[in-house]
Design a protein around this motif. Structure first.
Motif, PDB file in Angstrom:
ATOM      1  N   LEU A  26       0.823  -1.207   0.000  1.00  0.00           N
ATOM      2  CA  LEU A  26       0.000   0.000   0.000  1.00  0.00           C
ATOM      3  C   LEU A  26       0.859   1.260   0.000  1.00  0.00           C
ATOM      4  CD1 LEU A  26      -2.842  -1.087   2.450  1.00  0.00           C
ATOM      5  CD2 LEU A  26      -2.755  -1.252  -0.037  1.00  0.00           C
ATOM      6  N   ARG A  27       2.000   1.213   0.668  1.00  0.00           N
ATOM      7  CA  ARG A  27       2.900   2.380   0.637  1.00  0.00           C
ATOM      8  C   ARG A  27       3.481   2.591  -0.760  1.00  0.00           C
ATOM      9  NH1 ARG A  27       4.500   0.422   5.954  1.00  0.00           N
ATOM     10  NH2 ARG A  27       3.747   1.870   7.561  1.00  0.00           N
ATOM     11  N   GLU A  28       3.678   1.508  -1.483  1.00  0.00           N
ATOM     12  CA  GLU A  28       4.142   1.645  -2.867  1.00  0.00           C
ATOM     13  C   GLU A  28       3.057   2.234  -3.763  1.00  0.00           C
ATOM     14  OE1 GLU A  28       5.386  -2.229  -4.013  1.00  0.00           O
ATOM     15  OE2 GLU A  28       7.268  -2.168  -2.864  1.00  0.00           O
ATOM     16  N   LEU A  29       1.808   1.876  -3.493  1.00  0.00           N
ATOM     17  CA  LEU A  29       0.701   2.437  -4.276  1.00  0.00           C
ATOM     18  C   LEU A  29       0.505   3.917  -3.977  1.00  0.00           C
ATOM     19  CD1 LEU A  29      -2.070  -0.336  -4.097  1.00  0.00           C
ATOM     20  CD2 LEU A  29      -0.954   0.518  -6.162  1.00  0.00           C
ATOM     21  N   TRP A  30       0.596   4.280  -2.691  1.00  0.00           N
ATOM     22  CA  TRP A  30       0.344   5.657  -2.268  1.00  0.00           C
ATOM     23  C   TRP A  30       1.510   6.145  -1.401  1.00  0.00           C
ATOM     24  CZ3 TRP A  30      -3.993   2.225  -0.775  1.00  0.00           C
ATOM     25  CH2 TRP A  30      -4.911   2.079  -1.809  1.00  0.00           C
ATOM     26  N   PRO A  31       2.638   6.468  -2.019  1.00  0.00           N
ATOM     27  CA  PRO A  31       3.836   6.831  -1.233  1.00  0.00           C
ATOM     28  C   PRO A  31       3.674   8.106  -0.409  1.00  0.00           C
ATOM     29  CG  PRO A  31       4.166   7.236  -3.594  1.00  0.00           C
ATOM     30  CD  PRO A  31       2.899   6.471  -3.468  1.00  0.00           C
ATOM     31  N   ASP A  32       2.763   8.989  -0.815  1.00  0.00           N
ATOM     32  CA  ASP A  32       2.593  10.253  -0.087  1.00  0.00           C
ATOM     33  C   ASP A  32       1.458  10.204   0.934  1.00  0.00           C
ATOM     34  OD1 ASP A  32       4.653  11.314  -1.580  1.00  0.00           O
ATOM     35  OD2 ASP A  32       3.320  12.170  -3.105  1.00  0.00           O
ATOM     36  N   ALA A  33       0.860   9.025   1.126  1.00  0.00           N
ATOM     37  CA  ALA A  33      -0.241   8.919   2.088  1.00  0.00           C
ATOM     38  C   ALA A  33       0.288   9.040   3.509  1.00  0.00           C
ATOM     39  CB  ALA A  33      -0.971   7.585   1.912  1.00  0.00           C
ATOM     40  N   GLN A  34      -0.542   9.563   4.391  1.00  0.00           N
ATOM     41  CA  GLN A  34      -0.191   9.670   5.800  1.00  0.00           C
ATOM     42  C   GLN A  34      -0.723   8.429   6.526  1.00  0.00           C
ATOM     43  OE1 GLN A  34      -0.758  13.461   7.590  1.00  0.00           O
ATOM     44  NE2 GLN A  34      -0.886  12.666   9.674  1.00  0.00           N
ATOM     45  N   VAL A  35       0.185   7.615   7.035  1.00  0.00           N
ATOM     46  CA  VAL A  35      -0.193   6.361   7.676  1.00  0.00           C
ATOM     47  C   VAL A  35      -0.644   6.642   9.106  1.00  0.00           C
ATOM     48  CG1 VAL A  35       0.569   4.068   8.377  1.00  0.00           C
ATOM     49  CG2 VAL A  35       1.412   5.078   6.240  1.00  0.00           C
ATOM     50  N   LEU A  36      -1.793   6.094   9.464  1.00  0.00           N
ATOM     51  CA  LEU A  36      -2.332   6.279  10.807  1.00  0.00           C
ATOM     52  C   LEU A  36      -1.982   5.063  11.660  1.00  0.00           C
ATOM     53  CD1 LEU A  36      -5.909   7.637   9.952  1.00  0.00           C
ATOM     54  CD2 LEU A  36      -3.776   8.897  10.213  1.00  0.00           C
ATOM     55  N   HIS A  37      -1.476   5.309  12.853  1.00  0.00           N
ATOM     56  CA  HIS A  37      -1.085   4.241  13.766  1.00  0.00           C
ATOM     57  C   HIS A  37      -2.145   4.097  14.854  1.00  0.00           C
ATOM     58  CE1 HIS A  37       2.861   4.166  11.876  1.00  0.00           C
ATOM     59  NE2 HIS A  37       2.856   5.485  11.952  1.00  0.00           N
ATOM     60  N   THR A  38      -2.462   2.874  15.206  1.00  0.00           N
ATOM     61  CA  THR A  38      -3.527   2.624  16.170  1.00  0.00           C
ATOM     62  C   THR A  38      -3.011   1.813  17.345  1.00  0.00           C
ATOM     63  OG1 THR A  38      -4.207   0.595  15.040  1.00  0.00           O
ATOM     64  CG2 THR A  38      -5.275   2.640  14.357  1.00  0.00           C
ATOM     65  N   ASP A  39      -3.745   1.944  18.434  1.00  0.00           N
ATOM     66  CA  ASP A  39      -3.445   1.206  19.656  1.00  0.00           C
ATOM     67  C   ASP A  39      -4.569   0.198  19.877  1.00  0.00           C
ATOM     68  OD1 ASP A  39      -2.997   0.221  22.163  1.00  0.00           O
ATOM     69  OD2 ASP A  39      -2.717   2.166  23.139  1.00  0.00           O
ATOM     70  N   PRO A  40      -4.276  -1.117  19.873  1.00  0.00           N
ATOM     71  CA  PRO A  40      -5.347  -2.107  20.013  1.00  0.00           C
ATOM     72  C   PRO A  40      -6.084  -2.038  21.338  1.00  0.00           C
ATOM     73  CG  PRO A  40      -3.180  -3.149  20.175  1.00  0.00           C
ATOM     74  CD  PRO A  40      -2.947  -1.741  19.737  1.00  0.00           C
TER      75      PRO A  40
END
Length: 495
Positions: free
Chosen positions: A223-237
């Motif tokens: 997914l990072r290769e598809l959308w290199p400029d996307a902002q990845v959201l990190h979650t806490d389970p």
């Protein structure tokens, strides 16, 4: 009348004898032992069970085809051997009509009419075609050869084979009565004209739940290769996902123009609730185990999602909501359920990889109904005792106990179904009706489509399951359809 039928029978017998004589005149060839071997291999449907054993090893249409085929073979065998052969006895062709090199070592002694071999061959092939036309086309020549082998070896008249094949085709098609075939097309929805077209991910917030789906596959790199400029959201389970998403999006500011989510339906539901409340379009990447919402959208891969994002192609879809007691309203993209239904879904999903969806659903239903405790409830003011309850976002098909797909994603209704426990022998009556395809005529089963419904549990609190995620128990449940609450990306031409 009797003269008419007698004349018709004599004409059919004449045609049969003429065809057998022509078959007998064929020269000796390698076909003769091949036909004897093929006819023997189809005894007791051995060849079809062997094929089913191979197909069932592959998930998806092949496995469903194998299970549907076995069910059709079982039904066709019962109809031909236990019913038709007993009611319409007929002598086998005389042995002298064919050369000895063609004859079977141990010819059958039962009625010649109709051909059980032809019926099983046609039933299996037809059933497989319903799930996978390509597989059905590949099997059809074998089925035709099995049917012809019965004439070639002299154990059936041609009309026996023709009628047997017709019975098999009819039974194969009839499996749709209790085992509907999902449509290939996704659910219909109204197109949206105002969504961001994003190619490289600039303006896209991306949430990836790595614990969803295949534990050995992390889609983050792809997914990072598809959308290199996307902002990845990190979650806490350990924290509520909706709260986390709102916090992350607040921190990202106004640069975010769309939200993408890769995960199962529970993760997708949380992302959909967040996107709907903030007015953001949602892009769904199928990365869970079943991916019901993505499938109904017409999104089967990350490439489909990327194509929709790049084109800015989206549709308006409904969401369902439920408020439990006085807690915050929850949103769901697929289904919510009370009572034994969550257990039925859990068991069905556990057994589905081995058995296929419909057999697993039937077994799970029997298991849950056998162990369930009835729920005393008031549904929209009417007091009921129920075994389980299902609430779908939009109207589902089929209308029986195993809803599987949605013809429309924006119809503005909830699909409400429950099984009554306040009727004599309700569990047995329900199970019999479900397994015989007569559920919609059973008083034990209620199916309605409404914009909202309220359920008040009169006994102990019961748990609610939303999109497969079980929440804390409650006594008051208010469900509502949120018409076109969400804009979801869909590839152009998917509908």
């Amino acid at each position: 009348m009797f003269k008419f039928f007698g004349a018709a029978r004599r004409r059919i017998s004449g045609v049969d004898r003429e065809l057998v004589h022509r078959c007998a005149g064929l020269p000796r060839s390698v076909v003769d032992p091949a036909m004897r071997g093929l006819s023997w291999s189809a005894n007791h449907s051995k060849v079809w069970f062997a094929l089913a054993g191979v197909l069932v090893l592959r998930r998806g249409p092949a496995r469903r085809a194998a299970l549907r085929g076995v069910a059709a073979v079982g039904a066709s065998s019962a109809v031909t051997n236990l019913l038709a052969k007993q009611l319409l006895p007929r002598r086998r062709p005389a042995t002298e009509l064919l050369p000895s090199r063609r004859r079977l070592a141990t010819p059958p002694a039962s009625s010649s009419f109709p051909s059980g071999h032809a019926a099983s061959a046609a039933a299996f092939t037809t059933a497989v075609c319903l799930e996978s036309p390509l597989l059905g086309a590949a099997i059809a020549p074998l089925a035709a050869a099995v049917a012809y082998s019965r004439v070639h070896t002299g154990v059936h008249w041609p009309t026996d084979v023709g009628v047997g094949a017709a019975i098999g085709c009819g039974i194969g098609l009839a499996t749709r009565r209790w085992w509907p075939v999902p449509p290939a097309a996704p659910g219909l929805a109204r197109p949206s004209e105002h969504v961001a077209a994003l190619t490289d991910g600039d303006g896209l917030a991306l949430l990836v739940n790595t614990s969803s789906g295949d534990a050995d596959h992390d889609p983050s790199t792809e997914l990072r290769e598809l959308w290199p400029d996307a902002q990845v959201l990190h979650t806490d389970p350990d924290e509520d996902l909706v709260d986390q998403l709102h916090r992350e999006l607040d921190a990202a500011g106004s640069s975010i123009r769309a939200l993408a989510v890769a995960g199962g339906d529970g993760t997708v539901a949380a992302a959909a609730a967040t996107a709907a409340s903030r007015g953001l379009p949602l892009a769904v990447v199928p990365a869970g185990t079943l991916n019901h919402f993505a499938r109904d959208l017409g999104v089967s891969s990350a490439a489909d999602t990327a194509r929709a994002l790049a084109a800015g192609s989206a549709v308006h879809v409904d969401l369902g909501s439920v408020q439990v007691d006085n807690h915050r309203e929850q949103w769901f993209v697929n289904t919510a359920s009370l009572g034994g239904y969550p257990d039925m879904v859990r068991l069905r999903e556990k057994w589905e990889p081995r058995w296929g969806k419909w057999p697993a659903a039937a077994a799970a239903l029997v298991r849950v109904l056998a162990e369930a405790e009835p729920i005393e409830a008031r549904i929209d003011g009417q007091q009921r005792r129920i075994w389980l309850m299902f609430v779908g976002n939009c109207a589902y098909q089929p209308k029986d106990f195993a809803p599987s797909w949605r013809p429309h994603l924006d119809d503005g209704v909830l699909d409400i179904r429950y099984v009554r426990a306040d009727l004599p022998l309700s569990r047995l009556r329900f199970a019999v009706a479900a397994l015989t395809g007569a559920l919609l005529n059973s008083k034990t089963y209620v199916q309605q489509e409404r914009a909202s419904t309220h359920v008040e549990v009169l006994g102990e609190p019961v748990a609610l399951a939303c999109d497969g995620e079980v929440t804390a128990p409650g006594r008051s449940f208010t469900f509502a359809a949120r018409d076109e609450a969400l804009r979801a990306y869909r590839p152009e031409g998917a509908d």
